[in-house]
Design a protein around this motif. Structure first.
Motif, PDB file in Angstrom:
ATOM      1  N   LEU A 181      35.517  16.981 -85.332  1.00 47.33           N
ATOM      2  CA  LEU A 181      36.501  17.706 -86.135  1.00 47.33           C
ATOM      3  C   LEU A 181      37.881  17.663 -85.481  1.00 47.33           C
ATOM      4  CD1 LEU A 181      34.349  20.808 -87.146  1.00 47.33           C
ATOM      5  CD2 LEU A 181      35.050  18.917 -88.623  1.00 47.33           C
ATOM      6  N   ARG A 184      39.339  14.252 -86.194  1.00 47.29           N
ATOM      7  CA  ARG A 184      39.854  14.116 -87.554  1.00 47.29           C
ATOM      8  C   ARG A 184      41.212  14.811 -87.697  1.00 47.29           C
ATOM      9  NH1 ARG A 184      36.574  12.955 -91.826  1.00 47.29           N
ATOM     10  NH2 ARG A 184      38.602  12.793 -92.866  1.00 47.29           N
ATOM     11  N   MET A 185      41.358  15.977 -87.056  1.00 50.06           N
ATOM     12  CA  MET A 185      42.605  16.729 -87.175  1.00 50.06           C
ATOM     13  C   MET A 185      43.757  16.051 -86.436  1.00 50.06           C
ATOM     14  SD  MET A 185      41.102  20.603 -86.740  1.00 50.06           S
ATOM     15  CE  MET A 185      42.725  21.368 -86.806  1.00 50.06           C
ATOM     16  N   THR A 186      43.493  15.585 -85.219  1.00 45.58           N
ATOM     17  CA  THR A 186      44.578  15.058 -84.385  1.00 45.58           C
ATOM     18  C   THR A 186      44.855  13.578 -84.618  1.00 45.58           C
ATOM     19  OG1 THR A 186      42.981  14.703 -82.592  1.00 45.58           O
ATOM     20  CG2 THR A 186      44.210  16.767 -82.581  1.00 45.58           C
ATOM     21  N   VAL A 189      44.726  13.139 -89.340  1.00 46.37           N
ATOM     22  CA  VAL A 189      45.706  13.949 -90.059  1.00 46.37           C
ATOM     23  C   VAL A 189      47.073  13.908 -89.374  1.00 46.37           C
ATOM     24  CG1 VAL A 189      46.269  16.279 -90.858  1.00 46.37           C
ATOM     25  CG2 VAL A 189      43.902  15.454 -90.972  1.00 46.37           C
ATOM     26  N   GLU A 190      47.108  14.213 -88.067  1.00 41.99           N
ATOM     27  CA  GLU A 190      48.389  14.295 -87.364  1.00 41.99           C
ATOM     28  C   GLU A 190      48.859  12.952 -86.820  1.00 41.99           C
ATOM     29  OE1 GLU A 190      48.715  17.623 -84.671  1.00 41.99           O
ATOM     30  OE2 GLU A 190      47.040  18.617 -85.643  1.00 41.99           O
ATOM     31  N   ARG A 369      53.867  16.043 -91.763  1.00 39.28           N
ATOM     32  CA  ARG A 369      52.474  16.326 -92.080  1.00 39.28           C
ATOM     33  C   ARG A 369      52.317  17.192 -93.324  1.00 39.28           C
ATOM     34  NH1 ARG A 369      49.731  19.371 -89.256  1.00 39.28           N
ATOM     35  NH2 ARG A 369      51.311  20.465 -88.058  1.00 39.28           N
ATOM     36  N   LYS A 373      46.209  15.998 -95.875  1.00 39.11           N
ATOM     37  CA  LYS A 373      44.909  16.622 -95.706  1.00 39.11           C
ATOM     38  C   LYS A 373      43.967  15.645 -95.013  1.00 39.11           C
ATOM     39  CE  LYS A 373      45.535  19.470 -99.847  1.00 39.11           C
ATOM     40  NZ  LYS A 373      44.989  19.860-101.160  1.00 39.11           N
ATOM     41  N   PHE A 374      42.749  16.124 -94.824  1.00 40.90           N
ATOM     42  CA  PHE A 374      41.778  15.253 -94.168  1.00 40.90           C
ATOM     43  C   PHE A 374      41.607  13.960 -94.944  1.00 40.90           C
ATOM     44  CE2 PHE A 374      40.462  18.998 -91.803  1.00 40.90           C
ATOM     45  CZ  PHE A 374      40.161  18.440 -90.578  1.00 40.90           C
ATOM     46  N   TYR A 429      41.183  22.405 -79.574  1.00 45.51           N
ATOM     47  CA  TYR A 429      42.279  21.836 -80.352  1.00 45.51           C
ATOM     48  C   TYR A 429      43.527  21.626 -79.493  1.00 45.51           C
ATOM     49  CZ  TYR A 429      45.969  21.367 -83.830  1.00 45.51           C
ATOM     50  OH  TYR A 429      47.044  20.917 -84.559  1.00 45.51           O
ATOM     51  N   ARG A 433      45.073  17.933 -78.641  1.00 40.39           N
ATOM     52  CA  ARG A 433      46.464  17.581 -78.879  1.00 40.39           C
ATOM     53  C   ARG A 433      47.112  17.042 -77.608  1.00 40.39           C
ATOM     54  NH1 ARG A 433      49.305  18.249 -83.160  1.00 40.39           N
ATOM     55  NH2 ARG A 433      51.158  18.104 -81.838  1.00 40.39           N
TER      56      ARG A 433
END
Length: 663
Positions: A181, A184-186, A189-190, A369, A373-374, A429, A433
Motif C-alpha cells: 500500500l 502504491r501511494m508513493t 500516485v505520488e 497530485r 487516485k490509485f 508512510y 516517502r
C-alpha cells in the motif's frame, strides 16, 4: 545543503528508467528458482549460522553470488538460460534467507536464532533479577531440561516455537500488505523517484551478466576479488573454525573482530574507545559506500568517542569509567553517562528533519497530485485487487492486538491498538516517502520503551510480547526494485509463501544441531563469546526500566536525561544548518549523525577504503569505471571469503557430527 552527486545520479537514473523503460513483466518464481531456494536453505544457511557465531560476518553476498552463478552456469550448459526475472527472485530469496536476524550479535539462520539468544540471556547473570518474570510462552525456564540439555525437541519448547511460527505468518502478512500500500501511494500516485531503487535493481541484474563469460571485464574483476577474499578467508575464518572444531578452542591469527587499542592509549586518551577492525571486508565496503557518508560517520565517531570522551572524563561527566576497561565496557559506560541521551536527541533531529522534508515535498507536489487516485496499475505487473492488501493488513493488525491482549492482559490494550492501527501505518508512510525522496529511512528512537514506562506496567513479560510497532517503509522501495526488473509481484508472493514453509524448517534443523553439539557461546565461537555478554548486560538494563525502584531504571533514566536529549536535538539541527552553509552534501550530515557516540572500529577501515578507492583506483581506472568495478570487486571478495568459510565450516560440521556419534 549541497546536492550529493551519487544521489543526483541515482535520481537521474530513476527518472530515465521511468521514462524510457517499460519492462515486460514475467513470472520469476519457477521450479528452477524453487530448487535454488532449497539449495540456499539447506546448503548456505548453516554456513551463515556458523560464520556469524565465529566472526560476526554474514554470508548473504556470498550466497547471492554463488547461487546465481552456479544456477546460471548450469542452465547455460543445459541451453535453458535463466530469465532475468528468475535471477532476481534467486537474488531476493538468497538475501532474505541468509540475512542477519540480530546482526550486532552475529545471529543469522532464520527465526530460531531469536530463541537461541533468549535462552542465553535467561541464563546470564544480568538477567537474574527478572528471570522469573520471563514468560514460558517465550522461553522455557532456565532449569528446564529443554535448556540444560540444549534440546529444541523438548516439549517445553513447543509453545514458544508455535508462537514464533504464528508471528512469522503475521509478520509477512503485515509487511507485504502495508508495504505494498505504501508503494502504491508513493510510487504509483505520488510518482516519487526512489533514487536508490535503480541502483539495487541494477546490482541484482549484474549478477545475471556475471554468469555469462562474454562479460570478460566483470569476470576479471569478480575473480580478482574472489581470490583476495578466499586467501583472507582462509586466514581470518578457516583457521579459527577448523581449530575450534578439532581442538576445542579457536586459534586466531588475527584478533576477531577487531584490534582493541583502548587500554593501550588510555594514559594519553583516557576513556577513548579506540580500535581497528581486522576484517578486510570493512575496507572494501568503503570502496562502495558514498564518500560523504563514510567521511561524515568517521568524523562523528572520532570527534565524540575518541576525542570527546577524554574531555568529558576530565570534566567529570564519565563517572563510571575505570582504567583497564576494554572498548565495549568503555563504550557502555560512556553511552550511559553521556552519549546515549545526546544520540537520542540527534536521531530525533534527523527524524524531525525527515518529517519536515516529507511535508515540504507533499506541499510542493500537491498541485500536481490533485485529483490523482490509485487508478489501475500497469498491465501484467501482477498487482492484487486493492481491497485485498487492505483487508490483510487490518486482519494482521487486529491479530497482533488480540495476541498481545492474550499474552499480557494487564498491559493497556489501547497502546497496542494505537501502535498497530495508527502509528505503524503513519510511520511507514513517512519512511516510505523518505525512501522515495532520498533513498534513506527516518527513525523515531525508543518509542516502545517510552510507551512501556508511561503505561506504568511493571513486569518484564511485556518486552517479549509482539507489540506491533513497525516501520514498513523500506518495503515500498523493494516493490519498486521488483517493478524495475520486470518481475511480477505475484512472483514475490509465491517466493514468500515458499520461504515461509522452507525457512523455519531449515532454521530449526540447523540451530537444533549447532546448539546440541556445542554450547553457545563458547571458545569455539569467538565473536559470540566476546559480544554476547555485553549485549546481555544492555538488554537486562532495558528490560528493567519499567520496574519500580530498580537500579537499572535509575541508571537508564539518568542516562536519558531530558536536558541532554534536548541539547542533542538542538545540536543536530544546528549541524544541519552549519553543513548546509558549508555546502556539504546531505549524506554527510546523515553519516555524521549516525557516527555520534559510536565505536570507530568498523568506520575507520571504511574511511581508508573510501580514500584509497577515490585517490588511487578512481584515478587509475577513471571514476566512472571504478564505480562499476567496486561493487563487483566487493561481491567477488564476499564470494571468495564465503567459499573459504563454507569449506572450513563443512570440515567443522563433519568433525562435530563424528564426535557426537555414540561409537
Amino acid at each position: 545543503m549541497a546536492a550529493n552527486p551519487e544521489l543526483e545520479a541515482a535520481r537521474k537514473r530513476a527518472e530515465e528508467t521511468s521514462a524510457d523503460e517499460a519492462p515486460q513483466f514475467e513470472d520469476g518464481f519457477t521450479l528452477r528458482t524453487f530448487v535454488g531456494l532449497l539449495f540456499i536453505a539447506f546448503v548456505m544457511l548453516p554456513g551463515g549460522i556458523y560464520l556469524g557465531l565465529v566472526a560476526g560476518m554474514g554470508i548473504a553476498a556470498a550466497a547471492e553470488w554463488v547461487t546465481i552463478v552456479l544456477f546460471a552456469e548450469v542452465m547455460r550448459r543445459s541451453y535453458q538460460p535463466l530469465k532475468r526475472q528468475e535471477i532476481y527472485v534467486l537474488f531476493y530469496m538468497a538475501a532474505a534467507l541468509t540475512a542477519a536476524v540480530l546482526a550486532d550479535r552475529g545471529l543469522a539462520g532464520g527465526p530460531l536464532a531469536y530463541k537461541i539468544w533468549d535462552q542465553f540471556f535467561a541464563q546470564s547473570a544480568p538477567a537474574a533479577p527478572i528471570v522469573e518474570e520471563i514468560p514460558r510462552w517465550a522461553i522455557p525456564h532456565p532449569t528446564s531440561d529443554a535448556i540444560t540439555q540444549r534440546n529444541l525437541l523438548h516439549g517445553d519448547w513447543w509453545l514458544p516455537i508455535a508462537l514464533l511460527a504464528v508471528m512469522e505468518v503475521l509478520g509477512r502478512a503485515s509487511w507485504m500488505s502495508l508495504g505494498y500500500l505504501m508503494f502504491r501511494m508513493t510510487s504509483d500516485v505520488e510518482r516519487l523517484p526512489f533514487p536508490m531503487a535503480p541502483v539495487a535493481a541494477s546490482g541484482a541484474l549484474a549478477l545475471a551478466e556475471a554468469g555469462h563469460k562474454g562479460e570478460s571485464w566483470r569476470w576479471g574483476v569478480f575473480s580478482s576479488g574472489a581470490v583476495v577474499g578466499m586467501i583472507f578467508g582462509l586466514v581470518y575464518i578457516a583457521v579459527p573454525v577448523v581449530s575450534g572444531a578439532t581442538l576445542g578452542e579457536a586459534v586466531r591469527i588475527l584478533p576477531i573482530p577487531w584490534w582493541d587499542m583502548t587500554t593501550t592509549t588510555e594514559s594519553i586518551l583516557p576513556a577513548a574507545a579506540l580500535g581497528f577492525s581486522t576484517d578486510l571486508g570493512n575496507l572494501m565496503i568503503g570502496f562502495v559506500l558514498p564518500v560523504p557518508i563514510v567521511v561524515g560517520a568517521a568524523l562523528g565517531s572520532v570527534l565524540t568517542t575518541v576525542l570527546g570522551n577524554p574531555i568529558l572524563y576530565h570534566l567529570g561527566a564519565l563517572s563510571h569509567w575505570k582504567e583497564g576497561f576494554p572498548a565495549l565496557q568503555t563504550h557502555l559506560t560512556a553511552s550511559m553517562d553521556f552519549w546515549l541521551a545526546v544520540g537520542v536527541g540527534v536521531q530525533l533531529s534527523v527524524a524531525a528533519l525527515g518529517l519536515w522534508m516529507a511535508i515540504k515535498a507533499v506541499r510542493a507536489s500537491r498541485a500536481e497530485r490533485t485529483g490523482r487516485k490509485f487508478g489501475k496499475p500497469p498491465a501484467g505487473r501482477g498487482d492484487p485487487p486493492l481491497w485485498l492488501p487492505i483487508v490483510v493488513w487490518i486482519a494482521s493488525a487486529l491479530a497482533y492486538i488480540a495476541i498481545c491482549r492474550a499474552l499480557v492482559p494487564e498491559f493497556p490494550t489501547w497502546i497496542v491498538a494505537v501502535f498497530a492501527l495508527v502509528w505503524s501505518p503513519l510511520n511507514s508512510y513517512i519512511s516510505a516517502r523518505m525512501f522515495g525522496l532520498t533513498g534513506r529511512p527516518v527513525a523515531f528512537p525508543y518509542l516502545k520503551e517510552a510507551a512501556v514506562i508511561t503505561s506504568r506496567y511493571q513486569r518484564a513479560d511485556v518486552w517479549y510480547a509482539p507489540l506491533p510497532l513497525y516501520d514498513h517503509g523500506q518495503v515500498a522501495q523493494r516493490f519498486r526494485e521488483v517493478e524495475l526488473t520486470g518481475t511480477k509481484f505475484s512472483s514475490i508472493l509465491k517466493a514468500e509463501v515458499a520461504m515461509l514453509f522452507v525457512l523455519p524448517v531449515a532454521s530449526f534443523v540447523f540451530w537444533a544441531f549447532f546448539w546440541k553439539t556445542s554450547q553457545i557461546p563458547s571458545t569455539q565461537f569467538p565473536y559470540a563469546q566476546k559480544f554476547w555478554p555485553y549485549h546481555a548486560q544492555m538488554e537486562a538494563v532495558w528490560k528493567q526500566i519499567n520496574r519500580p525502584e530498580s537500579a537499572a531504571q535509575d541508571w537508564l533514566l539518568n542516562a536519558l536525561e531530558p536536558k541532554r536529549i534536548l541539547a542533542g536535538f538542538g545540536a543536530g539541527l544546528a549541524l544541519y544548518g552549519l553543513f548546509g552553509l558549508m555546502k556539504l552534501p546531505l549524506m554527510f550530515f546523515y553519516g555524521f549523525a549516525g557516527g555520534v557516540g559510536h565505536l570507530p572500529h568498523m568506520i575507520l577501515p571504511q574511511l581508508i577504503g573510501a580514500f584509497v578507492g577515490r585517490r588511487f583506483f578512481a584515478r587509475r581506472y577513471g571514476l566512472e569505471t571504478w564505480s562499476k568495478y567496486a561493487p563487483i570487486l566487493l561481491a567477488g571478495y564476499a564470494c571468495g571469503a564465503g567459499l573459504a568459510a563454507m569449506l572450513a565450516i563443512s570440515l567443522a560440521l563433519v568433525a562435530k557430527s563424528v564426535s557426537s556419534l555414540p561409537f
